[in-house]
Design a protein around this motif. Structure first.
Motif, PDB file in Angstrom:
ATOM      1  N   LEU A  34       0.837  -1.200   0.000  1.00  0.00           N
ATOM      2  CA  LEU A  34       0.000   0.000   0.000  1.00  0.00           C
ATOM      3  C   LEU A  34       0.875   1.255   0.000  1.00  0.00           C
ATOM      4  N   LYS A  35       0.323   2.344  -0.484  1.00  0.00           N
ATOM      5  CA  LYS A  35       1.077   3.593  -0.560  1.00  0.00           C
ATOM      6  C   LYS A  35       0.576   4.562   0.498  1.00  0.00           C
ATOM      7  N   GLY A  36       1.441   5.525   0.864  1.00  0.00           N
ATOM      8  CA  GLY A  36       1.059   6.545   1.823  1.00  0.00           C
ATOM      9  C   GLY A  36       1.817   6.399   3.130  1.00  0.00           C
ATOM     10  N   PRO A  37       1.559   7.304   4.085  1.00  0.00           N
ATOM     11  CA  PRO A  37       2.228   7.251   5.393  1.00  0.00           C
ATOM     12  C   PRO A  37       1.931   5.938   6.116  1.00  0.00           C
ATOM     13  N   LYS A  38       2.840   5.563   6.990  1.00  0.00           N
ATOM     14  CA  LYS A  38       2.711   4.283   7.695  1.00  0.00           C
ATOM     15  C   LYS A  38       1.408   4.208   8.487  1.00  0.00           C
ATOM     16  N   SER A  39       1.035   5.303   9.145  1.00  0.00           N
ATOM     17  CA  SER A  39      -0.187   5.304   9.957  1.00  0.00           C
ATOM     18  C   SER A  39      -1.425   5.086   9.091  1.00  0.00           C
ATOM     19  N   ALA A  40      -1.421   5.696   7.896  1.00  0.00           N
ATOM     20  CA  ALA A  40      -2.560   5.542   6.985  1.00  0.00           C
ATOM     21  C   ALA A  40      -2.637   4.121   6.452  1.00  0.00           C
ATOM     22  N   ARG A  41      -1.460   3.543   6.158  1.00  0.00           N
ATOM     23  CA  ARG A  41      -1.433   2.164   5.656  1.00  0.00           C
ATOM     24  C   ARG A  41      -1.921   1.199   6.728  1.00  0.00           C
ATOM     25  N   ARG A  42      -1.526   1.437   7.967  1.00  0.00           N
ATOM     26  CA  ARG A  42      -1.982   0.554   9.042  1.00  0.00           C
ATOM     27  C   ARG A  42      -3.497   0.661   9.233  1.00  0.00           C
ATOM     28  N   GLN A  43      -4.033   1.881   9.131  1.00  0.00           N
ATOM     29  CA  GLN A  43      -5.472   2.053   9.298  1.00  0.00           C
ATOM     30  C   GLN A  43      -6.233   1.326   8.191  1.00  0.00           C
ATOM     31  N   GLN A  44      -5.709   1.422   6.965  1.00  0.00           N
ATOM     32  CA  GLN A  44      -6.347   0.681   5.864  1.00  0.00           C
ATOM     33  C   GLN A  44      -6.319  -0.816   6.144  1.00  0.00           C
ATOM     34  N   ALA A  45      -5.191  -1.292   6.651  1.00  0.00           N
ATOM     35  CA  ALA A  45      -5.075  -2.720   6.956  1.00  0.00           C
ATOM     36  C   ALA A  45      -6.076  -3.118   8.028  1.00  0.00           C
ATOM     37  N   LEU A  46      -6.226  -2.291   9.063  1.00  0.00           N
ATOM     38  CA  LEU A  46      -7.175  -2.587  10.135  1.00  0.00           C
ATOM     39  C   LEU A  46      -8.610  -2.594   9.612  1.00  0.00           C
ATOM     40  N   ASP A  47      -8.912  -1.671   8.713  1.00  0.00           N
ATOM     41  CA  ASP A  47     -10.264  -1.622   8.134  1.00  0.00           C
ATOM     42  C   ASP A  47     -10.567  -2.900   7.349  1.00  0.00           C
ATOM     43  N   TRP A  48      -9.589  -3.368   6.581  1.00  0.00           N
ATOM     44  CA  TRP A  48      -9.792  -4.600   5.801  1.00  0.00           C
ATOM     45  C   TRP A  48      -9.899  -5.805   6.725  1.00  0.00           C
ATOM     46  N   LEU A  49      -9.068  -5.849   7.761  1.00  0.00           N
ATOM     47  CA  LEU A  49      -9.136  -6.962   8.697  1.00  0.00           C
ATOM     48  C   LEU A  49     -10.479  -6.990   9.427  1.00  0.00           C
ATOM     49  N   ALA A  50     -11.028  -5.821   9.698  1.00  0.00           N
ATOM     50  CA  ALA A  50     -12.329  -5.757  10.365  1.00  0.00           C
ATOM     51  C   ALA A  50     -13.415  -6.374   9.491  1.00  0.00           C
ATOM     52  N   GLN A  51     -13.269  -6.242   8.177  1.00  0.00           N
ATOM     53  CA  GLN A  51     -14.273  -6.801   7.263  1.00  0.00           C
ATOM     54  C   GLN A  51     -14.336  -8.317   7.341  1.00  0.00           C
ATOM     55  N   VAL A  52     -13.209  -8.934   7.691  1.00  0.00           N
ATOM     56  CA  VAL A  52     -13.193 -10.402   7.799  1.00  0.00           C
ATOM     57  C   VAL A  52     -13.055 -10.842   9.258  1.00  0.00           C
TER      58      VAL A  52
END
Length: 339
Positions: A107-125
């Motif tokens: 993923l692209k962008g700052p580390k904090s933003a990438r982690r938040q995206q990862a958490l959002d996707w993990l929440a979906q599953v």
């Protein structure tokens, strides 16, 4: 040429020396739809997945994404530039990265933003609580879900899954499959699932493609492919199929077990029926019941007459071995093919 399909593989072939692995195969994948490619081991289905991914060249035909040519026999766009996600059988998670870092990888962008995206996707599953775990701490089903959202997090135009549930036991396979279907459809991407499991293909697919010996046998909805298979070979890919010799005359197909009205031309044919589409009733003069076996949700009944055998499945039965029975064919689940 404009098209609604995200991916179009057209008349594609792949050879290994003199052996033809894929012969003039055509498949379309559409955004927001799950296409299941079903075939036995060695049928060429994984080769097709690898051709679409860019891991195998085309020896003939073309591969397009929208109006863009991805590959033909002379050229090929590299896999990393195809905007296609991959999920392999072994999930291929990075063992030295946490679950969240696995999903954030690429993923692209700052580390904090990438982690938040990862958490959002993990929440979906339903795996947000495992974000800081290591991959080896997860169950097989959890690893499978992480591998899927890692591929989806990059929001590819298409995602390819190669036997994604093969490593899971039957109960876990069903549970994980149900949870992932909604995630896949909600992503809006075009999905290809390669599998040898007929039940898996039927339950997941919006569009079904049947393949054997390097060739596409049939494409259509799961319902059409199951109830109106294009050939006996296609029928057998999707489950039990009873095949009998029959003769058609004046709109009636006649077998040793009974008759059925039809619209087929006169002549010798093969009759294909699903075991659950056959009914057997006690009769004074009929086929002999050779065996009755309990299968949990059904009884399987084996009949014989004039040297031919027939299996059928019924939710209940009063027949026992040694009885005589008459057979009725259900036209809705019975097909005729030229002999």
């Amino acid at each position: 040429m404009k098209t609604d399909a995200t991916i179009r593989l057209t008349q594609a072939s792949r050879r290994y020396g003199t052996r033809v692995a894929v012969r003039e195969a055509s498949i379309s994948l559409s955004a927001g739809r799950i296409t299941a490619l079903l075939g036995p081991s060695g049928s060429g289905k994984s080769t097709i997945l690898r051709m679409i991914a860019g891991l195998e060249p085309l020896d003939g035909g073309t591969l397009h994404m929208g109006d863009t040519l991805l590959a033909d026999a002379q050229s090929s766009i590299p896999p990393e530039h195809r905007d296609i996600g991959l999920v392999f059988q072994d999930y291929a998670l990075f063992p030295h990265l946490s679950v969240a870092d696995n999903v954030a990888f690429g993923l692209k962008g700052p580390k904090s933003a990438r982690r938040q995206q990862a958490l959002d996707w993990l929440a979906q599953v339903k795996l947000a609580d495992r974000a800081d775990s290591w991959p080896h701490m997860l169950s097989g089903g959890e690893q499978q879900r992480v591998a899927l959202v890692r591929a989806l997090a990059r929001q590819p135009r298409a995602i390819l899954l190669d036997e994604p549930f093969s490593g899971l036991d039957r109960h876990l396979k069903s549970e994980v499959r149900r949870s992932l279907i909604d995630t896949l459809r909600a992503s809006g991407t075009a999905v290809l699932v390669v599998t040898h499991d007929a039940e898996e293909a039927l339950m997941m697919a919006d569009d079904l493609v049947l393949m054997d010996k390097g060739e596409i046998l049939q494409s259509g909805t799961p319902q059409d492919c199951y109830t109106r298979p294009a050939s006996i070979a296609a029928a057998r890919l999707l489950g039990e199929a009873e095949v009998l010799k029959a003769t058609v005359q004046n709109g009636v197909a006649t077998t040793v077990f009974g008759t059925m009205a039809c619209e087929h031309a006169d002549g010798e044919v093969w009759l294909m029926a699903r075991p659950e589409g056959l009914k057997a009733e006690p009769a004074i003069d009929g086929a002999t019941v050779c065996a009755v076996a309990f299968g949990g949700t059904f009884y399987e009944i084996l009949l014989e007459k004039d040297g031919q055998s027939l299996r059928l499945r019924a939710p209940q039965t009063m027949l026992r071995a040694g009885d005589k029975a008459a057979v009725r064919f259900d036209p809705a689940s019975t097909c005729l093919y030229a002999a």
